[in-house]
Design an enzyme around this catalytic site. Structure first.
Site, PDB file in Angstrom:
ATOM      1  N   CYS A 164       0.655  -0.795   0.006  1.00 50.76           N
ATOM      2  CA  CYS A 164       0.162   0.190   0.211  1.00 50.76           C
ATOM      3  C   CYS A 164       0.599   1.347  -0.172  1.00 50.76           C
ATOM      4  O   CYS A 164       0.624   2.512  -0.762  1.00 50.76           O
ATOM      5  CB  CYS A 164      -1.471  -0.409   1.805  1.00 50.76           C
ATOM      6  SG  CYS A 164      -1.666  -1.349   1.450  1.00 50.76           S
ATOM      7  N   MET A 165       2.012   0.995   0.684  1.00 49.84           N
ATOM      8  CA  MET A 165       3.203   2.242   0.647  1.00 49.84           C
ATOM      9  C   MET A 165       3.972   2.618  -0.215  1.00 49.84           C
ATOM     10  O   MET A 165       4.950   3.147  -0.675  1.00 49.84           O
ATOM     11  CB  MET A 165       3.770   2.032   2.203  1.00 49.84           C
ATOM     12  CG  MET A 165       2.469   1.870   3.556  1.00 49.84           C
ATOM     13  SD  MET A 165       4.077   2.385   4.820  1.00 49.84           S
ATOM     14  CE  MET A 165       4.847   0.760   4.706  1.00 49.84           C
TER      15      MET A 165
END
Length: 410
Positions: free
Chosen positions: A398-399
């Site tokens: 996600c990051m």
């Protein structure tokens, strides 16, 4: 010329990636605004930054060029005319299309240097910063005590979602919730005006100017002609058909899209929170998305003479084996499938692995059961600290927004 975007797999060696280091926008969350800003808790910023810096350092140590979203945006907005147009659009999308508040925000933000301006917008603009007594409150909140004119964007450290690289192009996404919808505007301007990308005229498979929703956490590039996209809380079936049609019609190289239906809830908001590719024939999977027989609704989309053909399937493992031309497949269960460990570690993104090379992944250290199982299945695991980053409900995949991966050898 080296391609500015080249992502033809989930697992090719990660060469270039965009990150966003958590900033003051995290400290501008309050208990009252957590639901509005899509947070369940408030990360402690100094520790979140240390954890994020460790994440970036691991990527760098393994040969990845790390670019930062705020730096790229600032560099794309150096031209005064471009910057003014961006400000006008950002202010309008924050609820002020015209009027004295819009004018005051334009004047105020124009006084900052590009990087400071970008970071300040990300952090949020308080009412007290403008020399006005009355604001157009109907545009932002019925609550006169609400402190912000422009909301902070604390979800920005999840750079995966606003845009997604696919082949030599990308989707710039229409986000589902208002709290995140402005985020993809940064990427729109970066692609159009940053020298690194504008000079190559990067292809955009789908713009952010749609009514149907799609987010990058649902977009998985399985190889150079196959995508998997989650039908989820954040991505609609209509959007999947739309982007599939664009890819099929525009010589993208992609001829197969697998749409996978996952539960529509906050715990499993994107496909990559429950399913990621970690090697040629290995995937992580949260057992709760499958029946006891290992089934889940999925649809295979192909180009057809009259548009798009769609086939419904239930056996995910067999679908993947067929489209990837594999004799067998290793589905690695989150938390080893334990009824307590699996949901606990999935909540803390035990399935959200970032592959940085075939069979080599970055994970959160708190998911120790899942990490041990990954190692038992032969994977190399780099663990990062995660006490505060994980409070945002997103893991290493996600990051990160990959821009370039090495092509896989055939």
């Amino acid at each position: 010329m080296i391609a500015s975007i080249n992502v033809k797999s989930e697992i090719g060696k990660l060469t270039t990636v965009i990150l966003k280091r958590p900033g003051k926008e995290i400290e501008n969350i309050t208990p009252a605004t957590m639901p509005r800003l899509l947070f369940d808790d408030i990360p402690y910023l100094p520790i979140a930054q240390k954890e994020h810096d460790q994440f970036a350092e691991i990527l760098k140590q393994n040969g990845t060029e790390v670019l930062y979203l705020d730096d790229l945006a600032a560099e794309a907005l150096k031209d005064t005319n471009v910057r003014q147009k961006f400000l006008q659009q950002m202010i309008a999308e924050s609820g002020f299309k015209q009027g004295k508040t819009a004018d005051a925000l334009q004047d105020y933000l124009s006084g900052f240097a590009p990087l400071a301006m970008v970071q300040h917008i990300m952090e949020g603009i308080r009412k007290e910063e403008l020399p006005l007594k009355n604001f157009d409150l109907k545009n932002i909140s019925e609550n006169n005590d609400y402190p912000f004119l422009m909301d902070p964007m604390p979800n920005l450290y999840f750079t995966r979602d606003p845009a997604a690289s696919i082949g030599d192009g990308l989707s710039i996404n229409r986000m589902t919730f208002t709290a995140r919808r402005r985020e993809s505007l940064f990427m729109e301007y970066i692609i159009a005006h940053h020298q690194r990308f504008a000079s190559q005229r990067v292809r955009v498979w789908r713009t952010r100017n749609h009514h149907t929703r799609i987010e990058g956490g649902d977009e998985l590039v399985l190889n150079d002609h196959i995508l998997a996209i989650g039908v989820s809380q954040r991505t609609s079936a209509e959007a999947i058909q739309d982007i599939a049609g664009s890819l099929f019609e525009n010589a993208s190289g992609y001829d197969t899209v697998i749409a996978i239906k996952i539960p529509n809830n906050h715990a499993m908001m994107h496909l990559d929170t429950v399913f990621t590719m970690v090697n040629y024939d290995q995937f992580t999977v949260h057992p709760a998305i499958l029946t006891k027989q290992g089934q889940i609704d999925s649809w295979i989309l192909h180009p057809a003479k009259d548009g798009i053909s769609i086939e419904h399937h239930r056996d995910l493992k067999q679908v993947l084996k067929n489209v990837l031309d594999l004799d067998d497949l290793d589905l690695i269960p989150t938390g080893n499938g334990d009824p307590i460990a699996a949901p606990r570690e999935q909540w803390n993104d035990g399935s959200n692995t970032l592959a940085i090379a075939p069979g080599e992944v970055v994970t959160y250290n708190r998911n120790y059961v899942s990490n041990e199982i990954l190692r038992k299945h032969g994977l190399k695991v780099h663990e990062i600290l995660s006490s505060e980053l994980s409070r945002g409900r997103g893991g290493p995949r996600c990051m990160s927004m990959p821009l370039v991966r090495e092509d896989l050898k055939k």
